[in-house]
Design an enzyme around this catalytic site. Structure first.
Site, PDB file in Angstrom:
ATOM      1  N   ARG A 172     112.550 -12.985 -22.014  1.00 45.56           N
ATOM      2  CA  ARG A 172     114.012 -13.105 -22.028  1.00 45.56           C
ATOM      3  C   ARG A 172     114.632 -11.944 -22.787  1.00 45.56           C
ATOM      4  O   ARG A 172     115.701 -11.433 -22.435  1.00 45.56           O
ATOM      5  CB  ARG A 172     114.445 -14.433 -22.658  1.00 45.56           C
ATOM      6  N   TYR A 224     136.531  -9.399  -4.797  1.00 43.16           N
ATOM      7  CA  TYR A 224     135.460 -10.282  -4.348  1.00 43.16           C
ATOM      8  C   TYR A 224     135.770 -11.732  -4.732  1.00 43.16           C
ATOM      9  O   TYR A 224     136.179 -12.018  -5.857  1.00 43.16           O
ATOM     10  CB  TYR A 224     134.135  -9.830  -4.965  1.00 43.16           C
ATOM     11  N   ASP A 296     133.430  -2.522 -10.245  1.00 39.22           N
ATOM     12  CA  ASP A 296     132.404  -3.127  -9.400  1.00 39.22           C
ATOM     13  C   ASP A 296     132.068  -2.099  -8.322  1.00 39.22           C
ATOM     14  O   ASP A 296     132.843  -1.869  -7.401  1.00 39.22           O
ATOM     15  CB  ASP A 296     132.924  -4.420  -8.768  1.00 39.22           C
ATOM     16  N   LYS A 321     122.514  -6.341  -3.096  1.00 35.90           N
ATOM     17  CA  LYS A 321     122.945  -5.607  -1.914  1.00 35.90           C
ATOM     18  C   LYS A 321     122.150  -4.300  -1.761  1.00 35.90           C
ATOM     19  O   LYS A 321     120.981  -4.332  -1.447  1.00 35.90           O
ATOM     20  CB  LYS A 321     124.443  -5.318  -1.995  1.00 35.90           C
TER      21      LYS A 321
END
Length: 546
Positions: A172, A224, A296, A321
């Site tokens: 983590r 978005y 973004d 993506k």
């Protein structure tokens, strides 16, 4: 005779002793060779052990993000064993003092998160991104020198002792595979540091958590859907102030700034209307008011532009993506410009437990190797498709950053980009990307076109190797209430893949043909005609036949 007999007996004993001595000498020679071989092996093992111990001594204390200095003794804070010499872009070690002072060209500001990594802010790499993603060495200190970054599929790491710590303790907080991915992204973005998250939404959430109660976030109006939902349904519960502004209009943005504004978040091109914001001018305006700028950059990828070099403070990607490119994992990335932001993002990543898993990191590293090839092919296909759509009568408006009005000098052209916005985009980026959208003026017609597509798969997301189609108001942006949407309901979004362009064009031509026909069920009619082709027929049935 007796003397001769005695002589023979004596000679026989002598020869036996000689033979025995020879055998003894041979045995001693073999034993000596074995001892020398064992000595060489021990010397090699000792040298390797010494090198590993020296490397371990130079590594930083590994305990996740350290907020309070007392959690990590100063004596345990060492510089990493090697870095990348960015000036030559090869894995050349830099000189470090024992205290961790760099004698090189990288930023000397250390991140108080672990493990340490090189920084690339204010110095763009000398090699092209297409080369960077291929030659990148994610583990230059591995004694076996693997040609591909190994997968460290582990949750924990054993420590040398209770008072000495290695560079990693818990995945983590840090994992070698994730560190390699973060270093590569930072290099591609010319960032101080980059951080990989479990999803794009986790990355966006981390950015919002840099703000505090009463702080104001201004976001671009064409946004978005997931980010809109995050801001309006979660961030507002924590006392954030929100404004959605058309950031293309800088005068309107300037009027909207208030003393409480702490962050301006934009997309350019925006998703899904492909609107272009002047990032450099916006960043200058924001910084005059001590406001951070977040971009973004999912639509473009670092292969096409680097927002940090244009003035942004933070750049994020839904790595699901283009970075991964194969639709087989979820990943988000946040890259930042300076050490202070790096400390804060690292703390959020570790404290909230949103870091990317090792296997997903490995998949993304693998996908990045073909980033340039995929983006170039996708852009080529996208331009051809945009040019085709600009000639289709049913297309009333076409939104694509790569296609300007000069491409079709017609007053009735559906191309939405102006000459100014087209020039602005190519001033900031080196390509139009591979996502575009268009309007038909009719929701039922748009639905029939989407249903009639066969190679274009109906799904959310974009940036994959294969071509995708959707209607944002029904899928990717459906979470935005209808009364708050800035999108036309008939809008169709295409994500162009790497298939053969002729096949893609045929699929779209067929989709428009069937969608505008009188066929009651276009999908059923296409399936029927495709079966006829499989059975040897060379002609499609008349789509106008009911």
């Amino acid at each position: 005779d007796l003397l001769q007999f005695l002589y023979l007996i004596e000679r026989s004993h002598t020869m036996s002793e000689v033979d025995a001595l020879k055998e003894r000498v041979a045995a001693l020679e073999a034993e000596k060779a074995a001892v020398e071989k064992e000595r060489d092996s021990l010397e090699y093992r000792c040298s390797e052990l010494t090198r590993l111990l020296e490397d371990m001594g130079r590594r930083q204390f590994a305990g996740g993000f350290v907020v309070d200095d007392h959690l990590a003794p100063e004596s345990a804070r060492y510089a990493p064993p090697s870095e990348w010499d960015q000036s030559a872009n090869v894995a050349t070690p830099l000189n470090y003092t024992k205290e961790g002072t760099e004698k090189g060209t990288f930023s000397t500001t250390d991140i108080t998160t672990y493990p340490a990594r090189p920084h690339f802010n204010n110095k763009p790499p000398p090699l092209h991104p297409a080369t960077q993603v291929v030659i990148f060495d994610g583990c230059p200190n591995d004694p076996y020198h693997p040609s591909s970054m190994p997968l460290y599929q582990t949750a924990t790491f054993v420590q040398p002792s209770i008072t000495e710590f290695g560079p990693y303790d818990y995945t983590r907080s840090g994992n070698p595979t994730r560190t390699a991915l973060e270093v590569l992204i930072a290099k591609l973005e010319s960032a101080h540091s980059a951080f990989a998250f479990s999803t794009g939404m986790a990355a966006l959430t981390a950015i919002t958590h840099l703000m505090g109660t009463g702080d104001e976030i201004i976001a671009c109006a064409d946004l978005y859907g997931g980010m809109h939902r995050l801001l309006t349904q979660i961030c507002n519960r924590f006392g954030f102030k929100l404004k959605f502004i058309d950031t293309v209009n800088l005068d309107g943005l300037k009027a909207a700034i208030s003393p409480d504004t702490k962050l301006i978040h934009i997309e350019s091109p925006s998703n899904p209307l492909m609107r272009i914001t002047d990032l450099k001018a916006l960043a200058e305006l924001a910084h005059e008011h001590n406001i951070k700028v977040s971009v973004d950059s999912t639509m473009m990828s670092p292969y096409l532009w680097q927002p940090l070099n244009l003035g942004a403070d933070i750049v994020m990607h839904s790595g699901t993506k283009f970075l991964n490119g194969h639709s087989d994992t979820m990943v988000g990335v946040v890259a930042v410009k300076d050490a202070e932001l790096a400390k804060r993002v690292a703390f959020i990543q570790n404290a909230e437990g949103t870091a990317l898993a090792p296997f997903d990191s490995w998949l993304t590293l693998r996908g990045l190797k073909t980033l340039a090839l995929r983006v170039e092919r996708q852009q080529y296909n996208a331009m051809k498709i945009a040019q085709f759509l600009s000639t289709v009568p049913e297309v009333k408006a076409l939104h694509y950053a790569g296609l300007g009005p000069a491409a079709k000098p017609d007053t009735n052209s559906p191309i939405s980009a102006t000459a100014a916005s087209h020039a602005l985009h190519f001033k900031q980026a080196k390509g139009g990307g591979s996502v575009l959208s268009f309007e038909t003026g009719s929701v039922p017609l748009s639905e029939r076109i989407v249903d009639a597509c066969r190679l274009f798969k109906i799904t959310v997301s974009f940036g994959s190797c294969n071509s995708l189609v959707e209607m944002p108001c029904l899928l990717s942006h459906a979470s935005i209430p209808a009364e708050k949407r800035t999108l036309p309901a008939d809008l169709i979004r295409l994500s162009i893949g790497i298939e053969d362009i002729n096949d893609l064009l045929f699929d779209l031509q067929r989709a428009f043909k069937y969608a505008t026909s009188g066929a009651k069920d276009v999908r059923a009619q296409i399936e029927k005609d495709m079966k006829k082709l499989e059975n040897g027929s060379s002609k499609y049935a008349d789509p106008s036949a009911k």
